[in-house]
Structure formats: C-alpha cells, structure tokens
Design an enzyme around this catalytic site. Structure first.
Site, PDB file in Angstrom:
ATOM      1  N   VAL A 170       0.843  -1.201   0.000  1.00 32.36           N
ATOM      2  CA  VAL A 170       0.000   0.000   0.000  1.00 32.36           C
ATOM      3  C   VAL A 170       0.882   1.257   0.000  1.00 32.36           C
ATOM      4  CG1 VAL A 170      -1.705   1.320   1.299  1.00 32.36           C
ATOM      5  CG2 VAL A 170      -1.921  -1.152   1.123  1.00 32.36           C
ATOM      6  N   ALA A 171       1.973   1.193   0.796  1.00 35.49           N
ATOM      7  CA  ALA A 171       2.882   2.336   0.883  1.00 35.49           C
ATOM      8  C   ALA A 171       3.563   2.620  -0.449  1.00 35.49           C
ATOM      9  CB  ALA A 171       3.934   2.082   1.972  1.00 35.49           C
ATOM     10  N   ASN A 201       2.387   7.420   5.526  1.00 36.75           N
ATOM     11  CA  ASN A 201       1.782   7.674   4.221  1.00 36.75           C
ATOM     12  C   ASN A 201       0.750   8.793   4.303  1.00 36.75           C
ATOM     13  OD1 ASN A 201       3.023   6.012   2.361  1.00 36.75           O
ATOM     14  ND2 ASN A 201       1.119   5.061   1.702  1.00 36.75           N
ATOM     15  N   ASP A 255      -4.273  28.193 -37.774  1.00 37.49           N
ATOM     16  CA  ASP A 255      -5.062  28.698 -38.887  1.00 37.49           C
ATOM     17  C   ASP A 255      -4.649  30.154 -39.115  1.00 37.49           C
ATOM     18  OD1 ASP A 255      -7.258  28.752 -40.767  1.00 37.49           O
ATOM     19  OD2 ASP A 255      -8.306  29.981 -39.307  1.00 37.49           O
ATOM     20  N   ASP A 306       1.871  11.896   2.059  1.00 37.14           N
ATOM     21  CA  ASP A 306       1.270  11.797   0.726  1.00 37.14           C
ATOM     22  C   ASP A 306       0.150  12.807   0.517  1.00 37.14           C
ATOM     23  OD1 ASP A 306       2.962   9.733   0.310  1.00 37.14           O
ATOM     24  OD2 ASP A 306       1.463   8.304  -0.370  1.00 37.14           O
ATOM     25  N   GLU A 330      -1.012   7.124  -3.102  1.00 33.36           N
ATOM     26  CA  GLU A 330      -2.441   7.362  -3.330  1.00 33.36           C
ATOM     27  C   GLU A 330      -2.804   8.837  -3.408  1.00 33.36           C
ATOM     28  OE1 GLU A 330      -2.155   6.290   1.164  1.00 33.36           O
ATOM     29  OE2 GLU A 330      -1.283   5.622  -0.700  1.00 33.36           O
TER      30      GLU A 330
END
Length: 884
Positions: A283-284, A692, A330, A696, A288
């Site tokens: 998970v780490a 985390n 254009d 995070d 996330e």
C-alpha cells in the site's frame, strides 16, 4: 435514384439531367417525398450520448486507478478504514472531474446543427415557396439572395454578381465569387469550386439559384461532423506517464508482497505479522495522493488561466501544452485579424478614394457595415477619423448620385457605376489592374492627365505585380467622363492594396516559440502566395520550398507526407481532411501538436491534435466545442502563457512524483534491509500507513502547487515524446533520497542496540541486534525512533524538493505558505503519536525526551543537509548552473 458525386465537374445541363430537376418547376411533390424517404432529412445525425454510468466507468479505466482500488481493498482488509475512505474519495474526485469534461463530440454535433438554416426558398411543382430546410432533397431548386445562409450543398445553375463567404468552411478570408457556368477539373480544391455553394456558408453579395446535390451527413459540413465523431480521443503525455507509473507500481507492489512474505517464511518469523507488514508496504508503494494532487494542480491552473483569457475544457490538456513542440495555426482570424484593410492608395488619392467609395455596394447598417469585406474596407478607411457622426463616405455618395451600373463578373473582372454630380456625369471603374490598364488610354497623376504609353503601362503592370507579391490584394481604378459603361478609353487613376493584417502580438510570440523549441506551422485555405507573404512577415517561413498546397498534399501518401512534413511551414488551399492528415503526420514524427482555429473546417483537426485551441470571440461554436482550450481574447500570444503554465505544471507534478516515490522507496528499503539482515521489523503496519497519511497529502500538494520560474522554463526545449518522469536525473534523485531515508531510519532503529552492545563489549552483528531486541519494551523504543525519523525526514525532504538546483536559503518560502503549513502540521502529528497517550497506545510507541528528539531531528534533517551539499558541490564545479 443513383446519384453521382463531383457535381462541380458537371455542366449545368448535365446536373439538371443527372438530378432529374426540370427547367420549368423543379421537382414534383411526389418525387420529393420519395427522395426524402431515400436520402433522409437534411439534418446532421446525432450519436447517442454515453450514460452517466458509462462516463463514470470510463474514468476508472486507468492503471493507477486500478492500483488505488486494490490499495483501498487492502486497507479495508487491514482494518484501516480511514485510509480506505481517503483512497475512495480520491477515485471519486477524479471520476467526477473527468465526467464533467466529457461529451465534447456530442456538443460539437449539436453546434453543427445550430449552424444550419431552418428555412429555404424552393421551386416545387412550378411554384416558389418557403419551406423547412430539413425537407430539402437532392434535385430541389433553391434560390439564394445576399444575407442568406446556404441550406444544403448546391450546384449553382444561375449566378448574378454572387459572392459567398466560405471562411468558416475553407479558411479563405475573402468571399468567393461564384460562377454557375464554371466547370471544375479533377482535383479542384474546395475553395476553388466556383460553381458550388455549401451548407452553412453565407451569401454576401448578389443572387443565384442552385440544385441540391447533397443533404444531411452527405454535405461537406456533414463530412466534418463525421470526422469529428470518428476521430478518437488521444490520451495526453501525462496520462501516458502516469499510466506507465501505475503499471510499474502494480508490479512492484505484488513483487514486494511476495518477496517479504517468502523471506518471513524462510526466516521462520511470525507469518501473520509479516503478511500484514508486506501488504502495508505494498500500500505504501502506491502514492495514493498523486491522482488527487494532479487533479487539484490542474484545477488550480484552470483558475489561473481563466484570469489570462484562457478557458480550459479538458484538464489534462493544460499539462500537455507544456510538452507541445509544434503549434499549427489557422491563418485567417488567428494569425490575422480577419478584417480586410486598405494598406495603401497608390496614385491620385482623392480620385482613387472617390472611385472605390462610389463603385461600391457596401453600406453602413445599425450594427456595422453590410456587404463584401473588400468593399467594406474602403468605407472603414474613409470613415476611420469621422467626427460628430459625419462619415466621408456618406458625404461623397450624397454628392455623387448613382444613375447606372454594370455589375462585376468573372470574365470582365471589373465593376462600373455611373454617377452624376450637378451637371457632370462620370463613370467609375474598379477591378483587376491588368484588365483596367489594357482599357486605359491615359493616366492621371498630381500634374494632371497624360497619354498612356507602352512604357508607362508596363511600369504600372510591374508595380501591380510587386504589390501582389507582398501578399496584398490589388485593385485598379479608372474613370471616364460621361454615361459610358463600355469600360474602354478610360483614364487610369492608380491602385489600392488591401490586406488582412497580422495581429500585432503574433510576430513576437512566434519568435518566443522559436527560442522555446516550438515550431509554428501555418495552415490556411488562402492561396499559396497570400499565405507565404503572411508567413514571411511573421518569420514562419522564408521560401516557397517551405510551402505546400492541398493539391500537392493529395499527391503524397501518408508515409511520404510524414517524411517531408518537417520541412514544411505553410500549408495553403487545404481542406478539413487535409488538416487532420497534417496533424497526424506531425504526430507520427514525434510531434506533440497544438492546433488553433476558429472555423467549422478546423473542428476535426482541433480534435485530432494533442491540444485543440479555439478562438472564443471570432470562433464558431463547433470549433469551441471540439477544442480543449478556448482563448476568450482571440490573442495568439495567450497561447504562450498557456504553454508556460503547462511547463510549470509538469515541473511541479514531476517533483511531486519524485518526492512521493523516493519517500515511499525509503520506507520499502527500510523494511527490506531489516528483513535481509534478519532484524526485527523496524516499523509496524500502522506506522507505515500513518507516515503515508502525513507525507502523501499536504506536502505533496504543496509541491504540486509550487511557484516555478516560468521565464527560465520557456528557455528550455520541450520535453521529448515518451520522456519518462524520471529523465534528466529524476531517477537518480529518487533512488538517492530513497536510500538515504532508509539509511537514516535504520540508523535510528539501531541507536539503542548499538549503545547496549558497545557498553557490554559485544560486536554489532545482525544476530546480536536480534538478540538484544527480544525485549518488547526495547523493540518498541527502537521502532519509535525509526518511525519518527522516517516520518520527519520526508518532511525535510519535501522542503528541499521545491528546487533541486537552489539552496534552501535562497528559496522564496513565503511564496508557498502551503508548504510551511504542511511541515508544521506534519511535525505536530508526528509529535502527537509519541506524546499523546491515546495515540501512543494505539501505535505502540514510547514517549521521547528532549535529548532523544534532538538526536532524531538531526538524523531526520539529513535529506536537507544532502540537498545543501549537492548545491554546494554544483556551485564549485558548475557555478553557472546555480547563478541567479
């Protein structure tokens, strides 16, 4: 009825025969009903829009999202519901933002439908009546007058001084003169088909009649609608990189779980505990917070860009702009003003201006000038300095009453009007200089009227050719006393040069793009000479070899075009499908392409490009809906600001990714080396998830929203297609800081065992450490040390990651208050885990004294010390890199 195509290559008689349209009264009602069943209504088809569920599901089809969902499931399994809720919120946020941005193709088709007129004047059963344009069928005879919108694709069978504005379809700035008797040859470009009138274009002058050749999706605008629908959505470079990262992290997570679990079994550890730890590390390994950071960073950039007249319709396109290395623009309305302007009057100015104002059908209306843009330019020229509402054009017209006229036609290339001023009657003629000069026997200058000799006529002809070569449209003028419409024996007055002037900001922007490694390519429906002259003015191209026409492009296969396209800077007389081919060929050569435009004809290429940029003021709804970005001020220079913003975003996202992955890598290596040396686990599963949570989130977001030096970024070349997020030292940085964080965390873990073993005279060996740490109380203390250093070191690391090329003492910390808040909140949360009784019990930590905190803070600050050492060494060996 079997209906052939290419009616521009058929005569009027052949067209009537092929479509079964009689001369006397057009189609019968019965035949029209039959054909309506056969061909369908004259409407653009609609595609069923995706349902909300389908849109949400499409947003989940991403490797990084798969990893997040797996991480969320594992978090639930571990009982970490808070982490699972955060992950679920991140996924839901991304999906919601994505859904809001979707549906562009459907909206573009709806806008295309709005462009079609709802009424048409039709001959049926011998009667002339107004009817719903949706009921038109091939073979119907439609009457057109100035100011009307063309209701279907028509082969003209009659035209009287008729001009049609086709800029939105072909990109040509000047209205096209129509000639029903003209018969096109094979391969004639869309803009040169003078005997055709196409759905959605406007009649600006004269009148005509045409037979419907195509309706609905078979029309030229229908083909564009089909191209918009069939052009697949391209994923952006950032989406590609994040997708690759997600795949890599998925493999890494599974590999970690397997290796650590097998190591635990082999070392005869507590299998259950190590299983939970391995899953926690998996998970780490997944940052996330990254998708949320990317979404928030892009959303904030959208707000900033709105302040500089840029509306972002698709979030990832902002970042993609930073990678753009080709801007296809254009010409008409984007590089130029799309407003014909008199550049110069060469000759007797008083008589020249009088001629161009009198031999002119344009007029002032309530909301501006009504009429042909070229004729309108002379009214604007004469009245630009009007005071108190007194317009010079109106004064001249009041003084000279029109009493006769001879309309312009394509064979004579002239227009003549006769005017009376008191007892004086004069005919005024304007048209192609070469035609007028041939019919002049004298010329007028400031000294009076003189006979026109061969040498003088030749001099005027060369002068006209020189003016035309500069990209302007040249018109000649002549007069003759009396009511004479013969256009013979006239007196030549001189010439006027008109142009669609370039926007003043474009030249500087093109130059800045060149320094930034971005190539500007002009794509237009205008003629080659006109396009090349504009390109030379803007320094986009300097020779005819850099210009290619649509006809030349048709002679090349896709492979041949891809081989040659890097040499071309100007594409002239191109159609909508040509533009798409050009964009695809550039992309095949590694180009990340931004396409600008404002017309219906630009919509497919806007959608095919990596970034489609539409003009908000002059652009059609179709172009806006097909684009990713809309410029509300129609300012080409605004694209430069958008590119700079894109580069800043990528730089911030890149350092966020490196920070998150190096921090997570440090956690993984801490556990990996501990298990490799048979140490007890230095971290618990709850410790990993807690770290985390604090690293995070806010620190990552602070890096993602940091302020970069955009001016320096615009001096760099665009990143290459396929360039990794870890290019230019990013991978080395990730590994270095990851190993450093692991080293100091393990050092913190071994402080107490090392002291105990040293005091007892024993050597520091893995077996001795494992023996000492048999005590649960001692192990809890060591784990607290490692836990604290691991968490705080990542906060110090975030500070240094703001700029890996600048000392922390030279950074503008006040410019990023979120980083200051993130660091203080992170420190406070980490302090609570070791000092707040409830959290101490929950995380099985121990309370620390002042001396312990001092030692751990020194260790935790090592990433910042390493950052400063790196800057110092860089300054010693490469002082120019760290200079202000």
């Amino acid at each position: 009825m079997e209906k052939p195509g290419n009616f521009e290559r058929c005569s009027v008689f052949e067209t009537k025969m092929l479509l079964g349209s009689s001369d006397d009264g057009g189609l019968s009602g019965k035949e029209a009903t039959k054909r309506l069943r056969e061909y369908g209504r004259n409407e653009l088809e609609e595609k069923r829009p995706p349902s909300m569920a389908e849109r949400m599901l499409s947003q989940l089809m991403d490797p990084l999202i798969y990893v997040l969902l797996a991480a969320g499931g594992i978090s639930v399994f571990l009982g970490e519901r808070g982490d699972a809720v955060i992950i679920a919120a991140v996924v839901l946020l991304n999906a919601t933002v994505g859904v809001i941005q979707e549906g562009k193709a459907q909206k573009a088709l709806e806008s295309l439908k709005k462009l079609t007129t709802r009424k048409a004047l039709v001959r049926r059963d011998g009667k002339l009546s107004e009817m719903d344009a949706a009921e038109l069928v091939p073979g119907d005879r439609v009457l057109l007058n100035a100011g009307q919108q063309v209701p279907a694709d028509l082969r003209l069978i009659r035209s009287e001084n008729m001009k049609v504005q086709e800029a939105s379809l072909t990109g040509e700035s000047v209205p096209v003169e129509k000639d029903a008797q003209y018969v096109a040859s094979t391969g004639t470009p869309l803009g040169d088909r003078k005997n055709m009138a196409y759905m959605s274009t406007f009649v600006t002058a004269g009148r005509g009649e045409g037979i419907v050749t195509d309706t609905g999706m078979q029309t030229e605008i229908g083909r564009i609608a089909k191209m918009i629908h069939e052009t697949p959505e391209e994923i952006t470079p950032l989406q590609k990189r994040l997708g690759e990262l997600g795949t890599f992290l998925s493999i890494l997570a599974v590999g970690l779980c397997t290796i650590l679990f097998l190591a635990a079994v082999w070392q005869k550890r507590d299998v259950g505990e190590m299983f939970l730890t391995a899953i926690s590390l998996a998970v780490a390994a997944v940052p996330e917070g990254l998708p949320a950071v990317v979404t928030i960073v892009l959303a904030l950039s959208v707000s900033r860009m709105a302040k500089v007249h840029t509306i972002v319709r698709r979030l990832p396109s902002v970042e993609t702009l930073g990678a753009v290395n080709v801007v296809c623009s254009d010409k008409t309305g984007t590089l130029t003003k799309n407003q014909m302007t008199v550049r110069n009057l060469d000759g007797d100015r008083e008589w020249l201006l009088r001629t161009f104002l009198l031999c002119n059908d344009a007029r002032w209306g309530k909301h501006g000038i009504i009429g042909d843009p070229t004729e309108a330019a002379f009214l604007l020229y004469a009245d630009k300095n009007a005071r108190n509402g007194e317009k010079q054009s109106e004064q001249i017209r009041d003084a000279w009453k029109r009493i006769a006229e001879r309309p312009f036609d394509s064979e004579r290339k002239c227009m003549t009007t006769v005017h009376q001023n008191g007892m004086r009657t004069v005919s005024f003629t304007k048209g192609a200089p070469d035609i007028i000069l041939e019919n002049c026997t004298s010329y007028r200058d400031e000294m009076g009227v003189h006979p026109m000799g061969v040498s003088k006529r030749t001099w005027y002809m060369r002068r006209a050719e020189k003016m035309s070569a500069s990209g302007g449209r040249v018109l000649g003028a002549a007069v003759k006393e009396g009511k004479d419409l013969s256009e013979k024996g006239m007196t030549f007055l001189g010439m006027a040069v008109l142009e669609d002037p370039v926007r003043p900001e474009v030249s500087g922007t093109v130059e800045e793009f060149r320094h930034a490694g971005v190539t500007t390519v002009m794509i237009t429906g205008d003629h080659k000479d006109t396009a090349l002259a504009t390109a030379r003015t803007l320094k986009i191209a300097d020779s005819p070899s850099q210009c290619m026409t649509g006809s030349e492009l048709d002679c090349l296969g896709d492979g041949e075009l891809a081989d040659k396209i890097l040499e071309i800077r100007v594409f002239a007389r191109v159609s909508p499908d040509h533009k798409v081919r050009i964009v695809r060929a550039l992309k095949k050569n590694g180009g990340i392409v931004a396409m600008t435009g404002d017309g219906v004809n630009d919509a497919p290429s806007l959608k095919a490009a990596d970034v489609g940029i539409a003009m908000g003021m002059s652009g059609t709804d179709v172009a806006k809906q097909a684009a990713d970005i809309v410029l509300t001020d129609d300012n080409f220079a605004t694209i430069r600001e958008a590119v700079r913003e894109g580069r800043e975003i990528y730089a911030n996202i890149k350092k966020t990714v490196i920070f998150l992955l190096s921090s997570n890598f440090g956690e993984i290596m801490t556990m990996f080396f501990a298990i490799l040396f048979s140490f007890p686990a230095p971290l618990k599963a709850s410790h990993i998830l807690w770290i985390n949570l604090i690293t995070d989130s806010l620190p990552a977001l602070a890096l993602g929203t940091d302020i970069c030096d955009g001016r320096e970024l615009m001096k760099e070349k665009p990143r290459k297609q396929g360039e990794s997020l870890f290019a230019h030292g990013g991978g080395v940085c990730t590994l270095f800081y990851g190993f450093l964080i692991a080293l100091i965390s393990l050092t913190a873990f071994l402080i107490v065992p090392a002291k105990l073993l040293a005091s007892s005279g024993r050597q520091l060996t893995p077996a001795a450490v494992a023996d000492v740490l048999q005590s649960p109380k001692l192990l809890a203390c060591c784990q607290t040390y490692a836990f604290t250093v691991l968490g705080l070191s990542q906060l110090f690391h975030a500070i240094g990651m703001r700029d890996v090329e600048k000392s922390v003492f030279r950074m503008d910390h006040g410019g990023n208050p979120l980083m200051i808040a993130a660091v203080f909140i992170g420190f406070a949360l980490q302090l609570m885990v070791t000092e707040q009784p409830a959290l101490v019990a929950a995380f099985q930590t121990v309370r620390l004294n002042a001396g312990e905190w001092k030692t751990l803070l020194v260790l935790a600050a090592m990433p910042l010390f390493a950052h400063e050492m790196f800057i110092f060494l860089t300054h010693i060996f490469n002082p120019s890199k760290t200079a202000e």
